[in-house]
Write a protein that holds these residues in place. Structure first.
Motif, short mmCIF file in Angstrom:
data_model
loop_
_atom_site.label_atom_id
_atom_site.label_comp_id
_atom_site.label_asym_id
_atom_site.label_seq_id
_atom_site.Cartn_x
_atom_site.Cartn_y
_atom_site.Cartn_z
N GLN A 2 -0.10 5.16 -32.66
CA GLN A 2 0.30 4.18 -33.68
C GLN A 2 -0.22 2.79 -33.32
O GLN A 2 -0.69 2.06 -34.19
CB GLN A 2 1.82 4.17 -33.81
CG GLN A 2 2.30 3.35 -34.98
CD GLN A 2 3.81 3.43 -35.14
OE1 GLN A 2 4.51 3.84 -34.22
NE2 GLN A 2 4.30 3.06 -36.30
N LYS A 3 -0.16 2.43 -32.05
CA LYS A 3 -0.67 1.13 -31.61
C LYS A 3 -2.16 1.02 -31.87
O LYS A 3 -2.65 -0.03 -32.30
CB LYS A 3 -0.35 0.93 -30.13
CG LYS A 3 -0.69 -0.44 -29.62
CD LYS A 3 -0.30 -0.61 -28.18
CE LYS A 3 -0.64 -2.00 -27.71
NZ LYS A 3 -0.26 -2.22 -26.32
N PHE A 6 -2.67 0.54 -35.76
CA PHE A 6 -2.07 -0.57 -36.47
C PHE A 6 -2.13 -1.91 -35.75
O PHE A 6 -1.47 -2.86 -36.13
CB PHE A 6 -0.60 -0.25 -36.81
CG PHE A 6 -0.47 0.91 -37.75
CD1 PHE A 6 -0.84 0.78 -39.07
CD2 PHE A 6 0.00 2.13 -37.30
CE1 PHE A 6 -0.73 1.85 -39.94
CE2 PHE A 6 0.11 3.20 -38.16
CZ PHE A 6 -0.25 3.08 -39.49
N SER A 7 -2.92 -2.00 -34.71
CA SER A 7 -3.07 -3.29 -34.03
C SER A 7 -4.53 -3.52 -33.71
O SER A 7 -5.33 -2.60 -33.65
CB SER A 7 -2.23 -3.32 -32.74
OG SER A 7 -2.75 -2.40 -31.81
N THR A 8 -4.86 -4.78 -33.51
CA THR A 8 -6.23 -5.16 -33.19
C THR A 8 -6.21 -6.10 -32.01
O THR A 8 -5.48 -7.09 -32.01
CB THR A 8 -6.89 -5.86 -34.39
OG1 THR A 8 -6.77 -5.03 -35.54
CG2 THR A 8 -8.35 -6.13 -34.13
N THR A 9 -7.03 -5.82 -31.03
CA THR A 9 -7.11 -6.68 -29.86
C THR A 9 -8.11 -7.80 -30.12
O THR A 9 -8.96 -7.69 -31.01
CB THR A 9 -7.54 -5.88 -28.62
OG1 THR A 9 -8.86 -5.36 -28.86
CG2 THR A 9 -6.57 -4.74 -28.33
N GLU A 10 -8.01 -8.86 -29.34
CA GLU A 10 -8.95 -9.97 -29.47
C GLU A 10 -10.37 -9.52 -29.17
O GLU A 10 -11.31 -9.95 -29.84
CB GLU A 10 -8.55 -11.12 -28.53
CG GLU A 10 -7.35 -11.91 -29.01
CD GLU A 10 -7.56 -12.54 -30.38
OE1 GLU A 10 -8.61 -13.18 -30.61
OE2 GLU A 10 -6.67 -12.39 -31.23
N LYS A 13 -11.80 -7.87 -32.19
CA LYS A 13 -12.15 -8.84 -33.23
C LYS A 13 -13.48 -9.53 -32.91
O LYS A 13 -14.34 -9.68 -33.78
CB LYS A 13 -11.05 -9.89 -33.38
CG LYS A 13 -9.80 -9.38 -34.03
CD LYS A 13 -8.74 -10.47 -34.09
CE LYS A 13 -7.43 -9.95 -34.59
NZ LYS A 13 -6.38 -10.98 -34.58
#
Length: 137
Positions: A2-3, A6-10, A13
């Motif tokens: 799930q992480k 649904f998440s984005t690290t720097e 990016k």
């Protein structure tokens, strides 16, 4: 899992911005270099979409599509370099191909979208601009 979804690290990016910069700058190979290497051939058929004459219009397109694209690819003066590229794609899509079907405008509109996103987000950490900024602070 799930992480991951649904998440984005720097780092992700910044890597995405670098890939977007390099991908958008591929324009220099397919458009800019083609116009430089066959300048007279392009000049014979190049339109005058902004009323400056076909030669000046072609030179402006080459400046944006080749020279500015190189700067965007390495991330140097990125936002400044994107301005001529955005203008060129606007002219291509909305003036030069105004009466053409959407399929003729699609490529310039996709490039335009990439360039606007890059202009808004900036070059990211993996760019010459970021290295200059890091040294100045």
């Amino acid at each position: 899992m799930q992480k991951l979804l649904f998440s984005t690290t720097e780092i992700a990016k910044d890597l995405a911005l670098a890939l977007l910069r390099i991908g958008g700058a591929l324009m220099l190979l397919t458009h800019g270099w083609a116009k430089i290497s066959d300048f007279t051939g392009y000049l014979a058929k190049f339109s005058d979409p902004i009323g400056l004459g076909p030669a000046v219009s072609l030179q402006l397109a080459i400046f944006a599509e080749f020279f500015c694209a190189i700067l965007v690819a390495i991330g140097f003066l990125t936002r400044l370099s994107l301005i001529p590229m955005i203008i060129t794609m606007l002219v291509a899509a909305l003036i030069a191909h105004a009466d053409d079907p959407f399929s003729s405008k699609e490529k310039s509109l996709l490039f335009l979208l990439v360039f606007i996103v890059l202009f808004l987000l900036g070059p990211g950490k993996y760019s010459v601009d970021a290295q200059i900024k890091k040294r100045n602070y």
